[in-house]
Design an enzyme around this catalytic site. Structure first.
Site, PDB file in Angstrom:
ATOM      1  N   LEU A 205      30.406  40.121  47.861  1.00 42.40           N
ATOM      2  CA  LEU A 205      31.197  38.985  47.963  1.00 42.40           C
ATOM      3  C   LEU A 205      32.437  39.096  48.583  1.00 42.40           C
ATOM      4  CD1 LEU A 205      30.269  39.159  44.109  1.00 42.40           C
ATOM      5  CD2 LEU A 205      30.328  36.899  44.807  1.00 42.40           C
ATOM      6  N   ASP A 206      32.792  38.259  49.504  1.00 40.83           N
ATOM      7  CA  ASP A 206      34.140  38.264  50.178  1.00 40.83           C
ATOM      8  C   ASP A 206      35.112  37.613  49.174  1.00 40.83           C
ATOM      9  OD1 ASP A 206      35.975  37.755  52.250  1.00 40.83           O
ATOM     10  OD2 ASP A 206      35.842  35.622  52.080  1.00 40.83           O
ATOM     11  N   LYS A 207      36.333  37.681  49.189  1.00 40.23           N
ATOM     12  CA  LYS A 207      37.349  37.703  48.170  1.00 40.23           C
ATOM     13  C   LYS A 207      38.076  36.145  48.661  1.00 40.23           C
ATOM     14  CE  LYS A 207      41.551  39.568  48.069  1.00 40.23           C
ATOM     15  NZ  LYS A 207      42.256  38.338  48.134  1.00 40.23           N
TER      16      LYS A 207
END
Length: 647
Positions: A341-343
Site C-alpha cells: 500500500l502506498d501511503k
C-alpha cells in the site's frame, strides 16, 4: 447443453462530443434468445410435444408394429433435433461435448427398444437447456440492467436558457440540470443546488450521500431531493459508469485461465464417460447399464457455471464500488497473499492538516497562524495550504507579503510592514540566530511535519502538520490481516513518518524513503520469491509498481496514469471496497472449485452405480440434469441480487 454463456454484450460507442453507451435494441434481444439466453415459444412447444409423445408411448395409444414404436422414434428424432444438430457440429469441429455423448445414449436407447426412456431423457435435456438459459440470461440481464441508469435525454443550461437535448450531444464543460428523481447523466462537479444522491449502483454506499456545491457526482446515480446543476467533466464511456460497463463487457469476452481449465475438464469428462461405457459393456454386456453410464456423466455445470461465476463476481464488485478489468485479474485477486500500500492518497487523503500549534515565548495560536499565513500566502507547498486553510477557519485576514523568498528544503522568508517573517525548518531559524524558546523537534516520530515560525527576531512557535488517515484504513488493514494477507506500507516519505503511520494502522511492515523505481523493485523481489502481490496506489509515482504487481489496484481519486496502469479501480477511493473485492474474488474461486469437485464426485459415483446396474437410464438422466443445474445455480450466488437502486 449451454457451452457458450458469454454472448456478445452491449457495445460502447465513442462520439466526438459525448461518447454514449448503446442501449440494447429488439434485434439484439432476439439474438440473445438465439444464443440460449431466453425462452422461445418453439422450445416450449418442443418440450410439450416430447411430453405428449412420452405419454402416448406409455399408454400404447398407437402401436402398429409389435416391437417398434413409431411415435417414440419420430418424437425422439424431432424433439431431440437441437441435441443431434449440435452433436453433428461438434463432430465437424472435432470437439468432444456432452451433446455428442447424449446423442449416443439416445440412439442406443432407441436401438434396444427403450422408446419411453429415450423420450423422457430428451424431455429432461430440453427442459434443462431452458432452465440453464434462464439462469445464464439472468446473469446477462443483471449486467445489462445497468444501462437503465443513464437517461436518453438531458437538460442543459445554454445561453441562459434551459433546453432538452439527446444525451449524446452533451459536451464537456456544459452545465447539466438534474431534477429530483432524475438519473445523473455525467461525471462532474455540483455548481449549484443541494440534494441527496443515491449512488449505491456506482460506489456501493448503502445510504444516499448529501451533495452540495463543489462535490463530485457520478453518472448513473439518482438525484433524490433537490435540483442540481452539474458541470460535466466526463461523458459516456469515459465516466465511472461507462468504465464499469466496459469492464463487464471485457470480462464477458475474455477467458480467464480457470475458465479454460473448466472447458478442458468438461472435454475429459466426456472421454471418461464414453470410456467407462465401453468398459461397462465389455464386462457386463448390459446395454441398459452402458446407456446409463453415458447419460449420468455431465460437465455442463462447470462449462456454463464457471464463466457465469466470473461474470457475476465482476458484476457484484462493480455494484459494490470496484471495477475489475477482466476475469484474468479476478482470478489473480483470489490468489493474492501480499498487499503493498502506498501511503499518501491511498491510506491518507493526501491533504495535510494542522494537527497541533505549539507556542513559544508566550505567543498564542492566532499570532502564530497569522504570521505563518502571511509567509505561506504565495507558496504552493502542500503544508502552506494547510496553514492558509487554518487561517481561514480562524477568520484571520489573508494578506500579501511585501517581499517573498523561498529556499528549497529550508522554508520561506518574507517581509511585511517592516517585519521579517521566517517559516520553515528548525535549521532555517537557527541559521538566523533564533534559538531562544525554540520548541523541541519530534523528528517526525508521530508522522507529523514541523514548521517553525519567527517574526521580528522572535520565535513564535511551531506548527505540526500531518496528512489525515482515511477513516476506514485501519479497519481495512485489520480485515486484510484476518484474511491471512501480509500488508506492507511503502512510501516516499521519511522512514520515521512512515513507521509512525504503519504502527497506527497495524501493517506488518512499513518502508519509507522509496523512489518510484524502488517501489517497483520491491514488487519484483516479492514476486521472485513466489509471492502473489497486489499493489494499491493513486499517483504517477505508483504506476511502475502497479504494472509490476500481479494485480495493480488504483484509487478512483488518483491520477489518470495510475488508473490506466491498474487492473482494478476502487471507484470511491474507499479501502473497505478493497476488502469486499478481495472477498468476492475468493468467493468466486471457492464456488468454481465447489463446482469442479462436485462434478467429479457426482460423475464418479454415478458412473460406478450405473456400471453395476444400480441406475436405470431414467434415473441417470435425472441425476445428470439436477446435478448440472445445481452447479449452475451455485454460480449465480455471486450475481447482484437486484438491479434496482440501492442494490
Amino acid at each position: 447443453m449451454i457451452t457458450n454463456p458469454s454472448a456478445p454484450g452491449p457495445q460502447l460507442e465513442r462520439k466526438q462530443t459525448s461518447p454514449q453507451i448503446k442501449k440494447p435494441d429488439p434485434g439484439a434481444e432476439h439474438e440473445e434468445h438465439e444464443h440460449g439466453h431466453g425462452v422461445e415459444w418453439t422450445e416450449l412447444i418442443r418440450i410439450a410435444f416430447v411430453g405428449l409423445a412420452a405419454a402416448a408411448v406409455w399408454f400404447r395409444l398407437w402401436e402398429p408394429f409389435p416391437h417398434i414404436s413409431v411415435i417414440g422414434i419420430a418424437a425422439t428424432l424431432i424433439g431431440g433435433f437441437p441435441i443431434f444438430k449440435e452433436a453433428f457440429e461438434n463432430i465437424v469441429e472435432r470437439k468432444m461435448t456432452m451433446e455428442l455423448s447424449m446423442t449416443i445414449a439416445l440412439l442406443s436407447a432407441l436401438a434396444i427398444g427403450e422408446f419411453f426412456t429415450a423420450l423422457v431423457i430428451t424431455g429432461f435435456v430440453l427442459a434443462a437447456e431452458v432452465l440453464e438459459g434462464l439462469t445464464v440470461g439472468r446473469g446477462r440481464r443483471a449486467i445489462q440492467s445497468l444501462l437503465d441508469f443513464l437517461p436518453r435525454t438531458v437538460l442543459l443550461r445554454r445561453n441562459d436558457q434551459v433546453i432538452e437535448v439527446p444525451a449524446d450531444q452533451v459536451q464537456v464543460g456544459e452545465t447539466v440540470i438534474v431534477k429530483p428523481g432524475g438519473h445523473i447523466p455525467v461525471d462532474g462537479v455540483v455548481l449549484a443546488g443541494q440534494s441527496f444522491v443515491e449512488q449505491a449502483a456506482i460506489t456501493g454506499e448503502a445510504m444516499p450521500v448529501e451533495k452540495a456545491s463543489g462535490d463530485a457526482v457520478y453518472a448513473g446515480t439518482i438525484n433524490q431531493s433537490g435540483a442540481l446543476e452539474i458541470a460535466a467533466q466526463r461523458l459516456g464511456r469515459d465516466t465511472t459508469f461507462g468504465r464499469i460497463i466496459e469492464a463487464v463487457e471485457r470480462a464477458e469476452k475474455s477467458r480467464a485461465p480457470i475458465q479454460k481449465t473448466a472447458d478442458r475438464l468438461a472435454g475429459y469428462l466426456v472421454y471418461f464417460a464414453l470410456g467407462a461405457a465401453i468398459l461397462t459393456f465389455i464386462i457386463t454386456h448390459n446395454v441398459r447399464s452402458t446407456i446409463s453410464v453415458v447419460i449420468v456423466a455431465g460437465a455442463c455445470g462447470i462449462a456454463a457455471g464457471t464463466p457465469l461465476a466470473i461474470l457475476g463476481a465482476i458484476g457484484r464488485a462493480a455494484h459494490q464500488g470496484a471495477i475489475i478489468k477482466g476475469g484474468l485479474y479476478l482470478e489473480a485477486l483470489a490468489a493474492v497473499d501480499t498487499v503493498l500500500l502506498d501511503k499518501t492518497g491511498t491510506l491518507t487523503f493526501g491533504t495535510p492538516q494542522i494537527r497541533e500549534v505549539v507556542s513559544a515565548n508566550g505567543f498564542g495560536e492566532q499570532e502564530i497562524i497569522a504570521a505563518a499565513s502571511i509567509a505561506e500566502r504565495k507558496s504552493e507547498h502542500p503544508l502552506a495550504k494547510a496553514v492558509v486553510a487554518r487561517a481561514t477557519e480562524l477568520a484571520i485576514p489573508l494578506v500579501e507579503p511585501d517581499e517573498f523568498s523561498y529556499t528549497p528544503g529550508r522554508g520561506v522568508i518574507v517581509s511585511y510592514n517592516g517585519d521579517q517573517i521566517l517559516v520553515g525548518s528548525m535549521a532555517l531559524l537557527v541559521e538566523h540566530g533564533m534559538t531562544r524558546g525554540l520548541p523541541a523537534s519530534s523528528n517526525g516520530a508521530d508522522g507529523a511535519s514541523e514548521v517553525y515560525v519567527a517574526r521580528a527576531g522572535q520565535v513564535l512557535g511551531s506548527i505540526r502538520i500531518a496528512d489525515v488517515l482515511r477513516p476506514e484504513a485501519k479497519n481495512a488493514i485489520a480485515a486484510m490481516r484476518q484474511m491471512g494477507l501480509r500488508t506492507v506500507l511503502l512510501s516516499g516519505d521519511t522512514q520515521a513518518a512512515t513507521s509512525s503511520v504503519g504502527r497506527g494502522l497495524g501493517v506488518d511492515e512499513a518502508v519509507g524513503g522509496l523512489l518510484p523505481e524502488q517501489k517497483a523493485k520491491w514488487v519484483t523481489e516479492l514476486r521472485s520469491k513466489g509471492r502473489n502481490v497486489a499493489m494499491v496506489g493513486d499517483g504517477i509515482n505508483d504506476a511502475p509498481a502497479l504494472v509490476e504487481a500481479n494485480v495493480g489496484i488504483a484509487m478512483g481519486s488518483g491520477t489518470d496514469v495510475a488508473r490506466e496502469s491498474a487492473d482494478v479501480i476502487l471507484i470511491g477511493s474507499d479501502l473497505s471496497k478493497l476488502v469486499e473485492t478481495l472477498t468476492v474474488a475468493r468467493r468466486c474461486r471457492g464456488i468454481i472449485m465447489q463446482n469442479f469437485v462436485g462434478t467429479l464426485v457426482v460423475d464418479s459415483v454415478g458412473v460406478g452405480m450405473a456400471a453395476f446396474g444400480f441406475l436405470n437410464p431414467l434415473l441417470a438422466a435425472f441425476i445428470h440434469v439436477t446435478s448440472e443445474l445445481t452447479f449452475i445455480l451455485n454460480s449465480t450466488r455471486l450475481l447482484p441480487r437486484s438491479s434496482g437502486p440501492g442494490q
